[in-house]
Design a protein around this motif. Structure first.
Motif, PDB file in Angstrom:
ATOM      1  N   LYS A 146       0.829  -1.199   0.000  1.00  0.00           N
ATOM      2  CA  LYS A 146       0.000   0.000   0.000  1.00  0.00           C
ATOM      3  C   LYS A 146       0.872   1.261   0.000  1.00  0.00           C
ATOM      4  CE  LYS A 146      -3.723  -0.247   2.367  1.00  0.00           C
ATOM      5  NZ  LYS A 146      -4.691  -0.288   3.494  1.00  0.00           N
ATOM      6  N   ARG A 147       1.967   1.230   0.769  1.00  0.00           N
ATOM      7  CA  ARG A 147       2.878   2.385   0.780  1.00  0.00           C
ATOM      8  C   ARG A 147       3.468   2.629  -0.614  1.00  0.00           C
ATOM      9  NH1 ARG A 147       0.687   2.896   4.930  1.00  0.00           N
ATOM     10  NH2 ARG A 147       1.518   2.782   7.049  1.00  0.00           N
ATOM     11  N   ASN A 148       3.758   1.540  -1.323  1.00  0.00           N
ATOM     12  CA  ASN A 148       4.343   1.664  -2.661  1.00  0.00           C
ATOM     13  C   ASN A 148       3.292   1.779  -3.751  1.00  0.00           C
ATOM     14  OD1 ASN A 148       6.996   1.744  -1.976  1.00  0.00           O
ATOM     15  ND2 ASN A 148       7.523  -0.293  -2.714  1.00  0.00           N
ATOM     16  N   ASP A 149       2.020   1.677  -3.365  1.00  0.00           N
ATOM     17  CA  ASP A 149       0.924   1.802  -4.323  1.00  0.00           C
ATOM     18  C   ASP A 149       1.017   0.734  -5.416  1.00  0.00           C
ATOM     19  OD1 ASP A 149      -1.435   2.973  -5.152  1.00  0.00           O
ATOM     20  OD2 ASP A 149      -0.424   4.314  -6.568  1.00  0.00           O
ATOM     21  N   VAL A 150       1.258  -0.510  -5.000  1.00  0.00           N
ATOM     22  CA  VAL A 150       1.358  -1.629  -5.936  1.00  0.00           C
ATOM     23  C   VAL A 150       0.453  -2.758  -5.446  1.00  0.00           C
ATOM     24  CG1 VAL A 150       3.723  -1.072  -6.610  1.00  0.00           C
ATOM     25  CG2 VAL A 150       3.317  -2.673  -4.731  1.00  0.00           C
ATOM     26  N   PRO A 151       0.014  -3.664  -6.332  1.00  0.00           N
ATOM     27  CA  PRO A 151      -0.803  -4.794  -5.905  1.00  0.00           C
ATOM     28  C   PRO A 151       0.032  -5.832  -5.157  1.00  0.00           C
ATOM     29  CG  PRO A 151      -0.333  -4.955  -8.243  1.00  0.00           C
ATOM     30  CD  PRO A 151       0.185  -3.620  -7.800  1.00  0.00           C
ATOM     31  N   MET A 152      -0.634  -6.611  -4.337  1.00  0.00           N
ATOM     32  CA  MET A 152       0.051  -7.692  -3.635  1.00  0.00           C
ATOM     33  C   MET A 152       0.449  -8.783  -4.628  1.00  0.00           C
ATOM     34  SD  MET A 152       0.821  -7.777  -0.434  1.00  0.00           S
ATOM     35  CE  MET A 152       0.785  -9.515  -0.028  1.00  0.00           C
ATOM     36  N   PRO A 153       1.676  -9.286  -4.543  1.00  0.00           N
ATOM     37  CA  PRO A 153       2.119 -10.316  -5.500  1.00  0.00           C
ATOM     38  C   PRO A 153       1.628 -11.716  -5.150  1.00  0.00           C
ATOM     39  CG  PRO A 153       3.898  -9.776  -4.001  1.00  0.00           C
ATOM     40  CD  PRO A 153       2.765  -8.848  -3.657  1.00  0.00           C
ATOM     41  N   CYS A 154       1.031 -11.912  -3.969  1.00  0.00           N
ATOM     42  CA  CYS A 154       0.592 -13.240  -3.563  1.00  0.00           C
ATOM     43  C   CYS A 154      -0.492 -13.106  -2.507  1.00  0.00           C
ATOM     44  CB  CYS A 154       1.771 -14.047  -3.009  1.00  0.00           C
ATOM     45  SG  CYS A 154       2.552 -13.280  -1.566  1.00  0.00           S
ATOM     46  N   ASP A 155      -1.158 -14.206  -2.232  1.00  0.00           N
ATOM     47  CA  ASP A 155      -2.165 -14.188  -1.176  1.00  0.00           C
ATOM     48  C   ASP A 155      -1.774 -15.044   0.018  1.00  0.00           C
ATOM     49  OD1 ASP A 155      -2.452 -16.716  -2.142  1.00  0.00           O
ATOM     50  OD2 ASP A 155      -4.499 -16.466  -2.887  1.00  0.00           O
ATOM     51  N   SER A 156      -0.580 -15.622  -0.024  1.00  0.00           N
ATOM     52  CA  SER A 156      -0.052 -16.368   1.119  1.00  0.00           C
ATOM     53  C   SER A 156       1.457 -16.515   0.958  1.00  0.00           C
ATOM     54  CB  SER A 156      -0.702 -17.753   1.233  1.00  0.00           C
ATOM     55  OG  SER A 156      -0.410 -18.539   0.093  1.00  0.00           O
ATOM     56  N   LEU A 157       2.127 -16.872   2.054  1.00  0.00           N
ATOM     57  CA  LEU A 157       3.575 -17.019   2.057  1.00  0.00           C
ATOM     58  C   LEU A 157       3.953 -18.479   2.293  1.00  0.00           C
ATOM     59  CD1 LEU A 157       4.634 -13.936   4.222  1.00  0.00           C
ATOM     60  CD2 LEU A 157       4.995 -14.228   1.763  1.00  0.00           C
ATOM     61  N   ILE A 158       5.050 -18.868   1.671  1.00  0.00           N
ATOM     62  CA  ILE A 158       5.594 -20.210   1.885  1.00  0.00           C
ATOM     63  C   ILE A 158       6.341 -20.206   3.214  1.00  0.00           C
ATOM     64  CG2 ILE A 158       7.172 -21.961   1.024  1.00  0.00           C
ATOM     65  CD1 ILE A 158       6.699 -20.868  -1.791  1.00  0.00           C
ATOM     66  N   VAL A 159       5.894 -21.007   4.136  1.00  0.00           N
ATOM     67  CA  VAL A 159       6.524 -21.084   5.450  1.00  0.00           C
ATOM     68  C   VAL A 159       7.810 -21.895   5.344  1.00  0.00           C
ATOM     69  CG1 VAL A 159       6.253 -21.815   7.846  1.00  0.00           C
ATOM     70  CG2 VAL A 159       4.286 -20.915   6.581  1.00  0.00           C
ATOM     71  N   PRO A 160       8.947 -21.366   5.812  1.00  0.00           N
ATOM     72  CA  PRO A 160      10.221 -22.092   5.719  1.00  0.00           C
ATOM     73  C   PRO A 160      10.160 -23.428   6.448  1.00  0.00           C
ATOM     74  CG  PRO A 160      10.569 -19.796   6.325  1.00  0.00           C
ATOM     75  CD  PRO A 160       9.108 -20.039   6.415  1.00  0.00           C
ATOM     76  N   PRO A 161      10.923 -24.397   5.998  1.00  0.00           N
ATOM     77  CA  PRO A 161      10.955 -25.710   6.669  1.00  0.00           C
ATOM     78  C   PRO A 161      11.388 -25.549   8.128  1.00  0.00           C
ATOM     79  CG  PRO A 161      12.059 -25.805   4.545  1.00  0.00           C
ATOM     80  CD  PRO A 161      11.789 -24.363   4.807  1.00  0.00           C
ATOM     81  N   GLY A 162      10.741 -26.303   8.986  1.00  0.00           N
ATOM     82  CA  GLY A 162      11.087 -26.265  10.402  1.00  0.00           C
ATOM     83  C   GLY A 162      10.378 -25.202  11.202  1.00  0.00           C
ATOM     84  N   VAL A 163       9.639 -24.296  10.542  1.00  0.00           N
ATOM     85  CA  VAL A 163       8.922 -23.228  11.239  1.00  0.00           C
ATOM     86  C   VAL A 163       7.483 -23.669  11.464  1.00  0.00           C
ATOM     87  CG1 VAL A 163       8.106 -20.848  11.131  1.00  0.00           C
ATOM     88  CG2 VAL A 163      10.394 -21.430  10.280  1.00  0.00           C
ATOM     89  N   GLU A 164       7.034 -23.648  12.709  1.00  0.00           N
ATOM     90  CA  GLU A 164       5.675 -24.019  13.054  1.00  0.00           C
ATOM     91  C   GLU A 164       4.914 -22.802  13.556  1.00  0.00           C
ATOM     92  OE1 GLU A 164       5.842 -27.126  15.888  1.00  0.00           O
ATOM     93  OE2 GLU A 164       6.789 -28.584  14.518  1.00  0.00           O
ATOM     94  N   ARG A 165       3.608 -22.852  13.422  1.00  0.00           N
ATOM     95  CA  ARG A 165       2.775 -21.745  13.859  1.00  0.00           C
ATOM     96  C   ARG A 165       2.966 -21.493  15.355  1.00  0.00           C
ATOM     97  NH1 ARG A 165      -1.266 -19.139  11.361  1.00  0.00           N
ATOM     98  NH2 ARG A 165      -2.691 -17.916  12.659  1.00  0.00           N
ATOM     99  N   ASP A 166       3.068 -20.229  15.726  1.00  0.00           N
ATOM    100  CA  ASP A 166       3.341 -19.850  17.107  1.00  0.00           C
ATOM    101  C   ASP A 166       2.059 -19.914  17.935  1.00  0.00           C
ATOM    102  OD1 ASP A 166       4.458 -18.985  19.404  1.00  0.00           O
ATOM    103  OD2 ASP A 166       4.812 -16.924  18.774  1.00  0.00           O
TER     104      ASP A 166
END
Length: 600
Positions: free
Chosen positions: A334-354
């Motif tokens: 929004k600050r850069n006035d550009v569309p979002m490139p994705c609707d979700s992120l790839i979670v790195p291996p070994g990272v679990e939800r907090d």
């Protein structure tokens, strides 16, 4: 089927669905509910009417909301800025893209906006300016004591002997340094558990408060305590460069991070100009108080611009908060006035939800944060990182110590103005100090063309820029040791070179550690650098000849180069590779990632 009507004479109304069996959000954003049991229709407040009519839906800005937002950004990992800005009107063919994406690619797409350049994007410039101010304030508060210490001591103890004045003046310097040492050990690891943003916000507000209290000191003891707390909260400012590094594309990271080194030089010149103005306008007795206030004005500006930034999305993702990371990225877009490139992120291996902290609040949440505090500290000396950490500490001890040694040694050669009885008076050669401080700007600026270059072998990149600036500083030191003329020229070259070299070390340190302990690694490295600064100060004040002191500093320069031979080149490295469970943190004496032949 039921409908609810509103009396238009009452103005705008808000309809709130408070009880239903099921709610579904369609792809086009419409809400479909079944089994509706209760719908509340209330009249909108006057402060909300305009926003509702415009379709913005933003809450009004209030002091209470500002405080709640400030303390929820880092703690809760909300990842959204306080000032959300207006919703962008896009063309029909400009829509947010769908699908998952890695954090590095998402940041690149948002900041570059498809044109391959990120340097001039709105969010990049805002972030670089805001976070560089923290480095600038570091330089201001450190160099300020050169003027404040003798003037404040003389005003509080006008009849004291030279020995007593010297002890008091040294005590004021010690208060700042001890505060910084404790602060870096406390705030750095906390930045890896609580978040970069909140640490910076708390630090900046407290630096402003205790800086202003320093100016109103009624006793020397009170002044020393205020300078201790300023140093303590300055320890949290070290996290600024970690946050800036994590929100920049890899290919431009070094170039933009070098603005923080330039800001250090600007701060050194800024405080010299401020000292000349305040001490000549109000005199030494009260002028130092105005100088203290002058030094904290950039921090006030930084607090204001900090409201437009967000928590590092990389920190949020690596700590198991992908939804919060997406909110940070949306704000950046929004600050850069550009569309979002994705609707979700790839979670790195070994990272679990907090999930450990999601349902906690208050003391329970902070208890978890301080448990993670120790996790970050232990990570630096883990089996994977201890060799790299040891080399980084040697590098910081030498480079920061050498910077302090060059500044003090050069000042001793040029000489200080003294009274008739040999005591140091509150009078300074302002023009000469301004000139010498400008060398730090020149040294940093000369690094811009080389810091991100990998196609010129050992003459570019982090390693090439470091060893060349270190070599230039060492050569000028030798000239000073031999009393070669003109002295002012060699002092200028030596100070500019070592200032640039120590700045490159700071940039590379953010790229040598993984995100899980980046703030801890940088902060503790700075702690080691302060120890090096204190140790080298004793050497430069020792009763040795000029040649011996210069030779000692040159030997330290050679020692400072050795760790850089074993640490990897980091130009273009992506942080995702450092955050992988099987990331390689080994050390070896070679030119890793550097093409020594100059071919791309």
């Amino acid at each position: 089927m039921a409908s609810v009507g509103a009396n238009k004479k009452k103005g705008v109304v808000k309809t709130t669905l408070t009880d239903a069996k099921s709610i579904r959000i369609s792809a086009d954003g419409r809400m479909v509910a079944s089994g509706v049991k209760r719908v509340d229709v209330v009249e909108a407040k006057d402060s909300e009417t305009a926003a509702l009519l415009q379709g913005e839906g933003h809450k009004p800005v209030t002091v209470g909301r500002a405080v709640r937002k400030a303390f929820s950004w880092g703690t809760g990992g909300a990842g959204r800025g306080f000032f959300s800005g207006k919703r962008r009107r896009r063309a029909e063919d400009e829509e947010d893209e769908t699908g998952a994406m890695g954090i590095d690619e998402a940041i690149d797409r948002i900041l570059e906006d498809g044109d391959g350049e990120c340097l001039y994007s709105n969010f990049t410039m805002l972030s670089a300016f805001t976070l560089s101010v923290f480095t600038m304030v570091f330089a201001l508060e450190t160099n300020m004591l050169t003027y404040v210490a003798p003037c404040a001591v003389s005003s509080f103890y006008p009849d004291a002997s030279w020995e007593e004045l010297y002890v008091k003046e040294t005590g004021l310097w010690d208060a700042l340094y001890y505060g910084e040492m404790v602060g870096t050990l406390f705030w750095g690891p906390l930045g890896d558990s609580v978040g970069r943003y909140r640490i910076l916000f708390i630090s900046s507000v407290c630096i402003l408060i205790f800086g202003c209290l320093s100016a109103s000191a009624t006793s020397f003891a009170f002044l020393c305590w205020m300078r201790f707390f300023v140093g303590f909260f300055e320890g949290g400012s070290v996290v600024a460069i970690d946050m800036l590094a994590e929100i920049l594309p890899s290919k431009d990271r070094g170039f933009i991070l070098n603005f923080t080194n330039t800001a250090w030089g600007v701060g050194s010149v800024f405080i010299c100009l401020g000292a000349k103005w305040t001490l000549t306008t109000w005199g030494s007795a009260s002028g130092w108080r105005y100088l203290v206030l002058f030094a904290v004005t950039p921090m006030a500006v930084s607090i204001f611009t900090l409201l437009w930034l967000v928590e590092s999305p990389r920190f949020l993702l690596i700590n198991g908060k992908p939804d919060a990371a997406m909110r940070s990225l949306r704000t950046m877009a929004k600050r850069n006035d550009v569309p979002m490139p994705c609707d979700s992120l790839i979670v790195p291996p070994g990272v679990e939800r907090d999930t450990e902290i999601e349902n906690k609040a208050g003391a329970a949440r902070w208890y978890i944060y301080f448990k993670r505090f120790w996790r970050s500290c232990k990570a630096l000396l883990s089996k994977k990182l201890w060799k790299r950490t040891l080399l980084i500490w040697i590098l910081w001890f030498g480079s920061i110590g050498l910077y302090s040694g060059v500044v003090i040694f050069s000042a001793d050669l040029i000489g200080e103005e003294q009274g008739d009885d040999g005591s140091i008076e509150c009078s300074f050669n302002f023009d000469q100090n301004i000139l010498l401080a400008s060398s730090e700007i020149v040294g940093a600026v000369l690094c811009f063309p080389l810091i991100d270059k990998m196609t010129i072998g050992i003459w570019g990149g982090r390693f090439g820029t470091y060893w060349m600036t270190l070599f230039v500083s060492t050569a000028a030191l030798l000239m000073l040791g031999y009393n070669e003329s003109p002295t002012i020229f060699w002092v200028y070259i030596s100070r500019g070179g070592i200032s640039a070299a120590s700045g490159i070390v700071l940039i590379a340190t953010t790229e040598w550690y993984p995100s899980v302990c980046r703030a801890t690694g940088t902060s503790i490295a700075y702690f080691v650098g302060i120890i090096g600064s204190i140790a080298v100060t004793y050497w430069t004040y020792a009763y040795f000849s000029t040649e011996v002191i210069a030779y000692g500093l040159c030997i330290l320069s050679v020692i400072s180069l050795i760790p850089a031979l074993f640490l990897p080149e980091t130009v273009g490295i992506d942080f995702e590779s450092l955050d992988k469970p099987d990331a390689d943190f080994g050390v070896s004496c070679n030119t890793r990632r550097v093409n020594c032949c100059g071919d791309d």
